[in-house]
Write an enzyme that holds these catalytic residues in place. Structure first.
Site, PDB file in Angstrom:
ATOM      1  N   GLY A  20      43.181  25.966  46.946  1.00 16.23           N
ATOM      2  CA  GLY A  20      42.239  26.863  46.271  1.00 16.23           C
ATOM      3  C   GLY A  20      42.012  26.448  44.819  1.00 16.23           C
ATOM      4  O   GLY A  20      42.533  25.432  44.352  1.00 16.23           O
ATOM      5  N   TYR A  21      41.237  27.266  44.141  1.00 16.67           N
ATOM      6  CA  TYR A  21      40.799  26.931  42.769  1.00 16.67           C
ATOM      7  C   TYR A  21      41.989  26.774  41.811  1.00 16.67           C
ATOM      8  O   TYR A  21      42.199  25.696  41.238  1.00 16.67           O
ATOM      9  CB  TYR A  21      39.841  28.042  42.315  1.00 16.67           C
ATOM     10  CG  TYR A  21      39.364  27.959  40.893  1.00 16.67           C
ATOM     11  CD1 TYR A  21      38.894  26.775  40.347  1.00 16.67           C
ATOM     12  CD2 TYR A  21      39.366  29.112  40.089  1.00 16.67           C
ATOM     13  CE1 TYR A  21      38.444  26.729  39.023  1.00 16.67           C
ATOM     14  CE2 TYR A  21      38.907  29.078  38.789  1.00 16.67           C
ATOM     15  CZ  TYR A  21      38.452  27.883  38.255  1.00 16.67           C
ATOM     16  OH  TYR A  21      38.014  27.850  36.955  1.00 16.67           O
ATOM     17  N   SER A  47      47.349  39.651  38.495  1.00 19.45           N
ATOM     18  CA  SER A  47      46.029  39.682  37.863  1.00 19.45           C
ATOM     19  C   SER A  47      45.981  40.769  36.808  1.00 19.45           C
ATOM     20  O   SER A  47      46.650  41.808  36.934  1.00 19.45           O
ATOM     21  CB  SER A  47      44.997  39.987  38.949  1.00 19.45           C
ATOM     22  OG  SER A  47      43.780  40.350  38.382  1.00 19.45           O
ATOM     23  N   ALA A  48      45.116  40.566  35.815  1.00 14.50           N
ATOM     24  CA  ALA A  48      44.896  41.604  34.800  1.00 14.50           C
ATOM     25  C   ALA A  48      44.295  42.860  35.417  1.00 14.50           C
ATOM     26  O   ALA A  48      44.270  43.907  34.764  1.00 14.50           O
ATOM     27  CB  ALA A  48      43.971  41.067  33.715  1.00 14.50           C
ATOM     28  N   TYR A  56      42.153  45.301  46.584  1.00 13.75           N
ATOM     29  CA  TYR A  56      42.633  44.022  46.039  1.00 13.75           C
ATOM     30  C   TYR A  56      43.665  44.284  44.945  1.00 13.75           C
ATOM     31  O   TYR A  56      44.773  43.732  44.947  1.00 13.75           O
ATOM     32  CB  TYR A  56      41.461  43.201  45.476  1.00 13.75           C
ATOM     33  CG  TYR A  56      41.923  42.026  44.648  1.00 13.75           C
ATOM     34  CD1 TYR A  56      42.535  40.924  45.255  1.00 13.75           C
ATOM     35  CD2 TYR A  56      41.788  42.016  43.250  1.00 13.75           C
ATOM     36  CE1 TYR A  56      43.001  39.852  44.493  1.00 13.75           C
ATOM     37  CE2 TYR A  56      42.239  40.947  42.495  1.00 13.75           C
ATOM     38  CZ  TYR A  56      42.839  39.867  43.118  1.00 13.75           C
ATOM     39  OH  TYR A  56      43.298  38.809  42.365  1.00 13.75           O
ATOM     40  N   LYS A  78      47.928  43.585  44.656  1.00 16.70           N
ATOM     41  CA  LYS A  78      48.691  42.921  43.578  1.00 16.70           C
ATOM     42  C   LYS A  78      49.802  43.843  43.048  1.00 16.70           C
ATOM     43  O   LYS A  78      50.936  43.413  42.834  1.00 16.70           O
ATOM     44  CB  LYS A  78      47.752  42.520  42.429  1.00 16.70           C
ATOM     45  CG  LYS A  78      46.748  41.437  42.795  1.00 16.70           C
ATOM     46  CD  LYS A  78      47.424  40.121  43.124  1.00 16.70           C
ATOM     47  CE  LYS A  78      46.456  39.047  43.554  1.00 16.70           C
ATOM     48  NZ  LYS A  78      47.092  37.896  44.191  1.00 16.70           N
TER      49      LYS A  78
END
Ligand code: NAD
Ligand code: UDP
Length: 334
Positions: free
Chosen positions: A10-11, A125-126, A149, A153
């Site tokens: 992935g990225y 993630s923020a 999502y 997290k």
């Protein structure tokens, strides 16, 4: 010693593999189901790193296959990127997100425990900060979220915390990413999502390459420098470097750390768009439209803990990010 990189095609995973290959001699094993990436990334990684990277097409939910990998490669640490990440899609398909992200992570953690592999770096993630009360955001800020999502997290952060509390011989780094953009300076790997992108930079790229006519800017009446939303954009190679520092830290300390990876600087949508136009000398037509539901005005990191604990800080500028994002597309699409 072998390190397992889930989601490594992935990225962010692929950029981290590039940085890892410069700094460690451990064998690098990538596991990815190619749901949001493709096999060509492996060849590209071999080209950039000049190393033989082992790739296994599989799913983190496949516990038996994970056991096979841990047996065969004697995995000693894991960087866990694998996950689904589209906020809108998570609202439409919550079970898909909870299954893939949470059940998948539990499958991975069970196998890690069984094989006594207790070092993990996790992509958070923020988004776990919700609508922050104070800026810049400290790691101690109140956590909240509004979509599946984000919940996935938060839940995984809680699971990891509980595991550490029950067994402090684990070493865990939870990294809370702000907004990664940019691409490796080689131009060989980068981000190019299929379909209509949700995120700002991929959308700008589609407009730059004339695949879409114009950018919709979601609102210009926020309480920010020019009314458009402010975010902490971070170059993906800087972010990748943060993982190397985190891995080094957990290799030397049995701790759980929760750390922001951002630049500490907020830029508005218009500032980003104007920088992109200037450094790439290309027009990006845009319209101001209504706010996007669920968006917040501003979000940027307090980066003191990353500096103090990891001795890490971002280096690349917004100009670098805009140049490198477009450079990747010039090499690969245009
Ligand atoms: P990405 O989609 O490019 O990479 C994730 C990779 O995981 C993909 O290659 C996908 O095929 C793989 N994958 C997904 N589910 C899998 C499964 N069950 N088994 C095996 N492989 C699986 O995303 P990215 O931008 O590189 O993000 C990596 C991680 O960082 C994700 O966990 C994401 O939630 C998190 N994150 C990303 C951002 C961002 O803006 N890109 C911000 C904060 C956090
Ligand atoms: N944004 C925008 N148009 C787009 C996509 C995003 O104006 O097509 C804005 C969005 O409202 C936010 C900023 O760009 O202020 C970053 O959005 P992105 O989705 O990339 O990141 P996130 O909101 O998840 O931090």
């Amino acid at each position: 010693m072998s390190i397992l990189i889930t989601g490594g095609t992935g990225y962010i995973g692929s950029h981290t593999v590039v940085e890892l290959s410069k700094s460690i001699s451990d064998k690098i094993i990538i596991l990815d189901n190619l749901f949001n990436s493709d096999f060509s990334v492996i060849e590209k990684l071999q080209t950039i790193t000049k190393k033989n990277i082992i790739f296994l097409k599989s799913d983190i939910c496949d516990t038996n296959f994970l056991k096979h990998i841990f047996t065969k490669y004697k995995i000693t640490s894991v960087i866990h990127f694998a996950g689904l990440k589209a906020v809108g899609e998570s609202v439409e398909k919550p079970l898909l997100y909870y299954n893939n992200n949470i059940v998948g992570t539990i499958s991975l953690l069970n196998v890690m425990k069984e094989f006594n592999c207790k070092k993990i770096v996790f992509s958070s993630s923020a988004t776990v900060y919700g609508n922050p009360e104070h800026l810049p955001i400290k790691e101690t800020a109140k956590l909240s979220t509004t979509n599946p999502y984000g919940y996935s997290k938060l839940i995984i952060e809680n699971i990891l915390t509980d595991i550490y509390n029950s067994d402090p011989s684990w070493s865990i780094a939870i990294l809370r990413y702000f907004n990664p953009i940019g691409a490796d300076k080689s131009g060989i790997i980068g981000e190019n999502p299929s379909g209509i992108p949700n995120n700002l930079m991929p959308y700008i790229i589609k407009v730059a390459t004339k695949q879409l006519d114009s950018l919709n800017i979601f609102g210009n009446n926020y309480d920010t420098i020019d009314g458009t939303g402010v975010r902490d954009y971070i170059h993906v190679s800087d972010l990748a470097d943060g993982h190397i520092k985190a891995l080094d830290y957990i290799n030397n300390n049995n701790e759980i750390i929760k750390i922001n990876l951002g630049t500490g600087k907020g830029y508005s949508v218009l500032q980003l768009v104007k920088t992109f136009i200037k450094v790439n000398n290309i027009n990006i037509p845009y319209n101001i439209v209504d706010r996007r539901p669920g968006d917040i005005a501003s979000c940027y990191a307090n980066t003191e803990l990353a500096k103090k604990v990891l001795n890490w800080e971002s280096k690349k500028s917004l100009q670098d990010m805009c140049l490198d994002s477009y450079n990747f597309i010039k090499y690969n699409i245009v």
